[in-house]
Design an enzyme around this catalytic site. Structure first.
Site, PDB file in Angstrom:
ATOM      1  N   CYS A 130       0.823  -1.214   0.000  1.00 16.78           N
ATOM      2  CA  CYS A 130       0.000   0.000   0.000  1.00 16.78           C
ATOM      3  C   CYS A 130       0.856   1.263   0.000  1.00 16.78           C
ATOM      4  CB  CYS A 130      -0.949   0.005   1.192  1.00 16.78           C
ATOM      5  SG  CYS A 130      -2.275  -1.206   1.063  1.00 16.78           S
ATOM      6  N   HIS A 133       2.197   1.655  -3.529  1.00 13.11           N
ATOM      7  CA  HIS A 133       1.099   1.977  -4.455  1.00 13.11           C
ATOM      8  C   HIS A 133       0.695   3.447  -4.312  1.00 13.11           C
ATOM      9  CE1 HIS A 133      -2.856   0.955  -6.455  1.00 13.11           C
ATOM     10  NE2 HIS A 133      -3.211   2.018  -5.762  1.00 13.11           N
ATOM     11  N   GLU A 134       0.485   3.897  -3.076  1.00 15.13           N
ATOM     12  CA  GLU A 134       0.006   5.267  -2.863  1.00 15.13           C
ATOM     13  C   GLU A 134       1.105   6.300  -3.113  1.00 15.13           C
ATOM     14  OE1 GLU A 134      -2.998   5.326  -2.981  1.00 15.13           O
ATOM     15  OE2 GLU A 134      -3.820   3.655  -1.877  1.00 15.13           O
ATOM     16  N   ILE A 135       2.351   5.987  -2.769  1.00 17.18           N
ATOM     17  CA  ILE A 135       3.444   6.930  -3.053  1.00 17.18           C
ATOM     18  C   ILE A 135       3.659   7.029  -4.562  1.00 17.18           C
ATOM     19  CG2 ILE A 135       5.942   7.332  -2.791  1.00 17.18           C
ATOM     20  CD1 ILE A 135       5.565   6.309   0.160  1.00 17.18           C
TER      21      ILE A 135
END
Length: 165
Positions: A130, A133-135
């Site tokens: 996560c 993915h978010e970075i």
């Protein structure tokens, strides 16, 4: 707290790098609360401010009830393990489709909390996936860019077909 409209793929804003947060104030806390409500409504387990059209480096994750929601401001990956794992990923901006993406098994991130204090976190497994993915999203890299061209094209076609109903 307000549920905000989601930016949908292929909106260009999903390909734009987000700006660092510089003001740690009530507006930032309100944005983080709105992100949490929007993510829960989607539903999802992670969201960034760019997913709601706000080009700032903020991530909210809620992976389990025990840890509850966590907010990361200006997160950066400081270290990534050489070991890789495959994990099925998707996005609140591209609902209904997902695919396996290869990511580092463990990462260390640095970030600021909502008060502006510097923090670090080591994570593995789903939380590490996560974070990456978010970075990536904060850096303007939508998750499907991590897929092969063939897989990406198939997934986009499937999403377009689903979106037409």
């Amino acid at each position: 707290m307000t549920i905000r409209p989601l930016v949908r793929y292929p909106d260009r804003r999903l390909a734009m790098p987000a700006r660092p947060v510089t003001a740690f104030d009530d507006a930032l806390c309100e944005l983080a609360a709105d992100l949490l409500e929007t993510m829960r409504a989607a539903p999802g387990i992670g969201i960034t401010a760019p997913h709601i059209g706000v080009p700032l480096r903020i991530v909210v994750l809620e992976l389990d009830d025990r840890d509850g929601p966590q907010t990361y401001v200006n997160p950066e990956i400081e270290w990534a393990s050489p070991e890789m794992i495959l994990h099925r990923e998707g996005s609140v901006s591209m609902p209904g489709v997902n695919d396996e993406v290869q990511r580092h098994a463990r990462v260390r991130i640095s970030y600021q909390d909502l008060d502006g204090n510097m923090q670090t976190e080591d994570s593995g497994g789903l939380r590490a996936v996560c974070h990456q993915h978010e970075i990536d999203q904060l850096n303007g890299m939508f998750w499907i860019q991590r897929l092969s061209r063939l897989k990406r094209e198939r997934l986009v076609k499937r999403f377009e077909k689903m979106s037409r109903g």
